[in-house]
Write a protein that holds these residues in place. Structure first.
Motif, PDB file in Angstrom:
ATOM      1  N   UNK B 379       0.851  -1.188   0.000  1.00  0.00           N
ATOM      2  CA  UNK B 379       0.000   0.000   0.000  1.00  0.00           C
ATOM      3  C   UNK B 379       0.887   1.238   0.000  1.00  0.00           C
ATOM      4  N   UNK B 380       0.283   2.401  -0.151  1.00  0.00           N
ATOM      5  CA  UNK B 380       1.026   3.660  -0.102  1.00  0.00           C
ATOM      6  C   UNK B 380       1.960   3.803  -1.290  1.00  0.00           C
ATOM      7  N   UNK B 381       3.060   4.518  -1.107  1.00  0.00           N
ATOM      8  CA  UNK B 381       3.936   4.826  -2.245  1.00  0.00           C
ATOM      9  C   UNK B 381       4.549   3.592  -2.900  1.00  0.00           C
ATOM     10  N   UNK B 382       4.623   2.460  -2.175  1.00  0.00           N
ATOM     11  CA  UNK B 382       5.201   1.257  -2.772  1.00  0.00           C
ATOM     12  C   UNK B 382       4.219   0.523  -3.686  1.00  0.00           C
ATOM     13  N   UNK B 383       2.939   0.806  -3.549  1.00  0.00           N
ATOM     14  CA  UNK B 383       1.927   0.078  -4.310  1.00  0.00           C
ATOM     15  C   UNK B 383       2.172   0.235  -5.806  1.00  0.00           C
ATOM     16  N   UNK B 384       1.729  -0.763  -6.543  1.00  0.00           N
ATOM     17  CA  UNK B 384       2.055  -0.820  -7.968  1.00  0.00           C
ATOM     18  C   UNK B 384       1.211   0.085  -8.837  1.00  0.00           C
ATOM     19  N   UNK B 385       1.412  -0.047 -10.111  1.00  0.00           N
ATOM     20  CA  UNK B 385       0.744   0.778 -11.117  1.00  0.00           C
ATOM     21  C   UNK B 385       1.818   1.304 -12.057  1.00  0.00           C
ATOM     22  N   UNK B 386       1.412   1.618 -13.286  1.00  0.00           N
ATOM     23  CA  UNK B 386       2.393   2.119 -14.256  1.00  0.00           C
ATOM     24  C   UNK B 386       3.106   3.348 -13.712  1.00  0.00           C
ATOM     25  N   UNK B 387       4.433   3.314 -13.763  1.00  0.00           N
ATOM     26  CA  UNK B 387       5.207   4.498 -13.403  1.00  0.00           C
ATOM     27  C   UNK B 387       5.256   4.797 -11.920  1.00  0.00           C
ATOM     28  N   UNK B 388       4.899   3.858 -11.058  1.00  0.00           N
ATOM     29  CA  UNK B 388       4.965   4.162  -9.632  1.00  0.00           C
ATOM     30  C   UNK B 388       5.317   2.918  -8.808  1.00  0.00           C
ATOM     31  N   UNK B 389       5.750   3.186  -7.553  1.00  0.00           N
ATOM     32  CA  UNK B 389       5.972   2.118  -6.584  1.00  0.00           C
ATOM     33  C   UNK B 389       7.019   1.098  -6.998  1.00  0.00           C
ATOM     34  N   UNK B 390       6.808  -0.146  -6.511  1.00  0.00           N
ATOM     35  CA  UNK B 390       7.755  -1.228  -6.780  1.00  0.00           C
ATOM     36  C   UNK B 390       7.887  -1.497  -8.282  1.00  0.00           C
ATOM     37  N   UNK B 391       6.800  -1.329  -9.020  1.00  0.00           N
ATOM     38  CA  UNK B 391       6.849  -1.512 -10.478  1.00  0.00           C
ATOM     39  C   UNK B 391       7.953  -0.644 -11.063  1.00  0.00           C
ATOM     40  N   UNK B 392       7.956   0.606 -10.649  1.00  0.00           N
ATOM     41  CA  UNK B 392       8.885   1.554 -11.247  1.00  0.00           C
ATOM     42  C   UNK B 392      10.316   1.243 -10.833  1.00  0.00           C
ATOM     43  N   UNK B 393      10.526   0.855  -9.557  1.00  0.00           N
ATOM     44  CA  UNK B 393      11.873   0.545  -9.087  1.00  0.00           C
ATOM     45  C   UNK B 393      12.474  -0.562  -9.948  1.00  0.00           C
ATOM     46  N   UNK B 394      11.673  -1.597 -10.209  1.00  0.00           N
ATOM     47  CA  UNK B 394      12.202  -2.720 -10.989  1.00  0.00           C
ATOM     48  C   UNK B 394      12.367  -2.348 -12.457  1.00  0.00           C
TER      49      UNK B 394
END
Lengths: 576, 442
Positions: B379-394
């Motif tokens: 949840x919060x800033x780590x939550x996924x979605x295009x261009x955000x969170x863990x998705x973006x880090x990877x």
């Protein structure tokens, strides 16, 4: 009004061209009554939420702005948004160049070129984004450009993606700018130019003193439309860029939508305010540009509007060929979209449009379940309502802003506010609106009112230009008799009224952002349904291409049916 | 038209409206799917009058954020387990019958009355690697991560890209990360799941998992067209690259890769549904864990049916049954679920549902030893979605070791030098710390 026509009106008691304020039956303040409905709507739907957002952003001092501006991602998003605004100015420049080309081409070629260039303006940015993503698909088996340039770079990846998105924007808006400049060029006072040349004025001087003043009044509003499109860039990026590069091409509107929960209320509001300020600054500069006044007496009706003289500079065949080539290039995205929609979904996923596999399977899939058809109906209903509302509110407001209705200063302020509000990004107003209206927002009428308010400032400016251009003798009689001239002006400005209605319909029909922010997840806005289809881009490309073809046909048919009148209305050419 | 005619028309219209308002309003269902999957869902639901619409990837906002009351559906299928652990969201939901094994039930929140506020409708197996049998004999299937990396290097050296990676979809990369981390250290995986804080996210095993991924992804010649192509390749495209175009040998993808294969490579998939083994030219193996470690758990995803109104509760019952075995009939729940299961892309927790042969045992894998998809629980800033969170880090890590790294001198089969990998992993660790730190607040 020259020659015989003017004679008739010489019979009116005064031939004073100054503001006939004293003749107005309702007195000096009568103009306010006309302005009131539009002002109330705009205040409730745009200004009040904007104020709430501004207050939210400032609660707790400037810390919200500091936290936003120190975030590197936000700075990039702001920079990107600024880039889109500059591209919009570039698009206007390109439009001017193409207008010169169109002038030199024969009448048939010119009509073809202008139609091909202008039609993308009525399609939704969503359609533009998907069409260009299809054309630049990295897979050489599917993408048109990848097939033509084997070993070409993957255009949708980091870096190159800007080219694709930028081209989509250029494709969409150059035509509108071209159309406006073409009318401006046709109205150039050639006599004055000749005189200037005789007296030894240089190229630059002639441009500054004669050409620019002739062009900008016509092109100003169109520039505002293009700037508004640039500041509201949202779905083009959302659908045009693959997920992996989304973060690299963020614009403020999109960043706000994606991260507003993480940012918190204050910083999210601050970001909205920053975007608004930036857009308004650019709009203000543009408005100053087109305030350049003609300091010669009106040269008379643009008699050559229908058929400007073809001044052939280069070899005629070459100009014609260039114009046809450009028209063909401009038609390519439409062609790719249409051909894609006419293939089976499986064929679309694995091969390019040139390899066959034609059938109606994609259209079947597009309408399966009835959701899209239902959304089309609801969207059409809302768009008609929006068009009616905008005309209803814009006509009196535009009348109030013609000379003599209001004190000059009030009028200038009202017009300036309209210019600034025309570029307002919907994100700024969305959150307070959702809270204020609560349960009401989902109702069709309420969403239509919000969409109408977003288009209204532009509509008022367009109509005002047309009303001002109505020859004074035409409206002198009702004014002299102490009646309002609003009906006469509206009739005289028929093309402009039609243009405003069409503009409002098209913008509401194509709207995605207001629906997404204020009516989600009701899913009865057709572009929203299409957006959901694009999640797995290539395997659903057939179906959403079919939906987009349907979505595009409506405004294109509307634009073609009203074509000439629409062009005249948009460029203030109201004289008959 | 005369006056009488007009009146008749008006009366007719009024009657139509009255009748339309008189009947029960249609049940409204919001789902995350669109297109093909949405059509399958309608078949499973089997309620012709229902209004089923896609709310897209951000469907979680439906329960989490303020939504216009007029737009709230009766029932929703939400993909993220994290949604139903939000207390504010749970209070809006109605009790629904329990379904599935206990381990799955524990993932669902209960109301104050102890009844569950959601029911698992569709689950997914995210620890599969699909491949073309002509590229890899069954006997040579890699048993460990290290074997697998070695095989990939050899294939890359031979000029045959071994892997297709749909790096345009952030969730494909997080699935990679979750499989590797759960294989390395299940305890750390669970601690990330339970508390998104700085300590857990800076654990050395997280760094280890990222380093393994960076070393694999940076191998030159690993993917068709290299990293730049992979970044614009989505999940279905990666599957097509292997099974339609033959540009790569294998793809790590969930069970729902199967309908993509069956739909676009029918000749290859012809025999996979039945027992005629010979005709089937699609194979799969479990995502391999590291050498000298216990076998890794399955990474599982799942979609939960939640009800927001009494009508929604009835719709949920229709979808998942009410826990009692009904007599077999053409319209019982299992028969309807099997319609989707037969076409692939649908796994149920109901053991009575049968699947095509190529998916046999896949659903059973999920009943016991599994870990739920990490990125779907954040949840919060780590939550996924295009261009955000863990998705973006990877995605950024992938870009750093494939695109940003200048591999001009490297030969096919070589990975990035250690300093490049370390720098990229450091960047990812810093980004994770920043996101986890940001979410540690109240």
């Amino acid at each position: 009004m020259t020659g015989g026509d003017a004679f008739l009106f010489d019979l009116t008691p005064h031939h004073d061209v100054r503001a006939p304020a004293r003749w107005q039956g309702t007195g000096r303040h009568g103009g306010w009554v006309y302005l009131l409905p539009a002002a109330a709507l705009v205040s409730a739907v745009l200004l009040a939420p904007l104020a709430v957002t501004a207050v939210t952003s400032l609660t707790g001092g400037p810390s919200a702005y500091l936290s936003v501006l120190t975030d590197q991602d936000v700075r990039f998003a702001l920079l990107h948004s600024l880039g889109w605004l500059l591209l919009a100015l570039g698009v206007c420049g390109l439009g001017l160049g193409l207008a010169r080309l169109a002038q030199d081409a024969g009448p048939r070629t010119r009509a073809l070129l202008l139609a091909a260039l202008a039609l993308p303006a009525v399609t939704s940015p969503l359609t533009a984004g998907t069409a260009f993503r299809l054309i630049f698909d990295a897979d050489p088996a599917r993408g048109t450009v990848s097939a033509l340039l084997p070993g070409g770079a993957p255009f949708l990846g980091p870096g190159w993606i800007w080219l694709v998105l930028g081209l989509a924007f250029v494709w969409q808006w150059t035509g509108l700018a071209c159309l406006a400049f073409q009318v401006g060029l046709a109205n150039l006072p050639t006599g004055l130019l000749r005189v200037a040349r005789v007296f030894g004025a240089g190229r630059l001087r002639r441009f500054r003193a004669v050409v620019a003043p002739a062009l900008f009044p016509t092109a100003g509003l169109v520039m505002l439309v293009v700037l508004t499109a640039a500041v509201r860039v949202f779905e083009l990026v959302l659908v045009g860029a693959p997920g992996s590069v989304q973060a690299r091409v963020d614009v403020v509107g999109l960043f706000w939508w994606r991260h507003r929960g993480d940012l918190g209320d204050g910083p999210a509001a601050a970001l909205g305010v920053l975007l608004t300020v930036m857009a308004m600054a650019v709009a203000a500069v543009t408005a100053l540009l087109w305030r350049v006044r003609r300091n010669w007496t009106d040269a008379g009706p643009p008699a050559r509007l229908a058929a400007p003289p073809t001044r052939r500079r280069g070899p005629a065949a070459l100009t014609g060929a260039a114009a046809v080539a450009i028209a063909l290039i401009w038609a390519l995205p439409f062609a790719v979209l249409l051909l894609t929609s006419l293939r089976s979904p499986e064929a679309v996923a694995t091969s390019g449009w040139w390899t066959g596999g034609y059938g109606l399977g994609s259209f079947r899939e597009a309408f399966e379940g009835g959701v899209f058809a239902g959304a089309l109906g609801a969207t059409a209903e809302r768009a008609v309502l929006v068009a009616a509302l905008v005309v209803l509110f814009a006509v009196p407001a535009a009348y109030a802003l013609t000379p003599g209705r209001l004190p000059a200063r009030a009028q200038r302020i009202a017009a300036a506010v309209a210019v600034l509000l025309a570029v307002l990004p919907p994100q700024v107003a969305a959150m307070p609106l959702a809270e204020m209206l609560g349960a009401l927002v989902g109702v069709t009428v309420v969403l239509a009112v919000i969409q109408a308010a977003l288009v209204l400032p532009l509509g008022v400016l367009l109509l005002r230009g047309a009303f001002i251009a109505v020859p004074r003798p035409v409206v002198l009689r009702p004014l002299a008799e102490g009646r309002s001239a609003i009906a006469r002006m509206t009739v005289e400005s028929g093309p402009a009224v039609l243009a405003v209605a069409v503009l409002a319909f098209v913008l509401a029909w194509n709207d995605l952002v207001a629906g997404l922010l204020l009516n989600w997840p009701a899913a009865d806005q057709a572009p929203l349904v299409v957006l959901q289809q694009t999640r797995h881009f290539s395997t659903s490309a057939g179906a959403f291409a079919a939906q987009e073809v349907v979505l595009t046909v409506v405004p294109v048919v509307l634009a073609l049916a009203t074509g000439r009148v629409l062009a005249r209305g948009l460029t203030r050419g109201v004289r008959r | 038209m005369d006056r009488r005619g007009a009146l008749t028309l008006l009366a007719g219209a009024a009657a139509t409206v009255a009748v339309g308002c008189g009947g029960a309003p249609p049940v409204r269902i919001a789902v995350v799917w669109s297109g093909w999957e949405l059509s399958r869902f309608r078949e499973v639901l089997g309620l012709p009058g229902a209004v089923v619409f896609s709310a897209g990837d951000n469907i979680d906002a439906l329960l989490g954020g303020p939504v216009v009351p007029a737009a709230i559906p009766d029932m929703a299928i939400v993909p993220r387990g994290a949604l139903v652990t939000d207390t504010a969201a749970v209070s809006q939901l109605r009790p629904v019958p329990a379904s599935g094994p206990d381990a799955w039930q524990e993932l669902l929140p209960a109301g104050p009355d102890g009844a569950k506020r959601g029911a698992w409708f569709k689950v997914a197996h995210k620890s599969l690697v699909w491949y073309r049998p002509e590229a890899l004999p069954t006997s040579a299937r890699p048993a460990h991560w290290e074997d697998w990396v070695g095989w990939c290097k050899a294939r890359a050296r031979a000029g045959r890209p071994p892997l297709a990676i749909g790096a345009a979809d952030g969730w494909m990369l997080t699935d990679w990360f979750e499989n590797v981390l759960a294989g390395l250290d299940r305890g750390v995986y669970q601690s990330l799941r339970d508390r998104t804080n700085l300590v857990a996210w800076s654990h050395v095993k997280v760094r280890d998992a990222l380093t393994r991924l960076a070393n694999l992804w940076s191998i030159r010649g690993l993917m068709p067209g290299g990293g730049r192509r992979a970044l614009v390749t989505q999940f279905p495209d990666a599957v097509l690259d292997v099974f339609v175009h033959g540009r790569a040998d294998m793809v790590a993808a969930p069970d729902f890769a199967w309908p993509v294969i069956a739909g676009h490579a029918p000749a290859r998939a012809a025999g996979c549904g039945s027992d005629q083994r010979t005709a089937c030219r699609v194979e799969r193996f479990r995502f391999p864990g590291p050498r000298h470690q216990p076998a890794p758990p399955v990474i599982a995803g799942g979609d939960v049916a939640v009800a927001l109104t009494p009508a929604g509760v009835r719709a949920v019952r229709r979808l998942v049954g009410d826990g009692e075995s009904a007599p077999p009939s053409p319209d019982d729940t299992v028969t309807r679920l099997e319609r989707w299961a037969a076409k692939g892309g649908f796994l149920s927790l109901d053991p009575r549902v049968r699947y095509p042969r190529v998916l046999s045992g896949v659903a059973a894998d999920l009943y016991e030893d599994f870990e739920f998809d990490l990125s779907d629980r954040l949840t919060g800033p780590l939550a996924g979605g295009d261009g955000r969170g863990l998705w973006r880090v990877l995605t950024d890590l992938f870009t750093a070791v494939t695109v940003d790294w200048d591999d001009g001198d490297a030969a096919a089969g070589d990975g990035a030098p250690e300093e490049v990998v370390t720098a990229a992993v450091n960047g990812a660790m810093d980004a994770l710390a920043a996101l986890a730190g940001g979410s540690a607040g109240p």
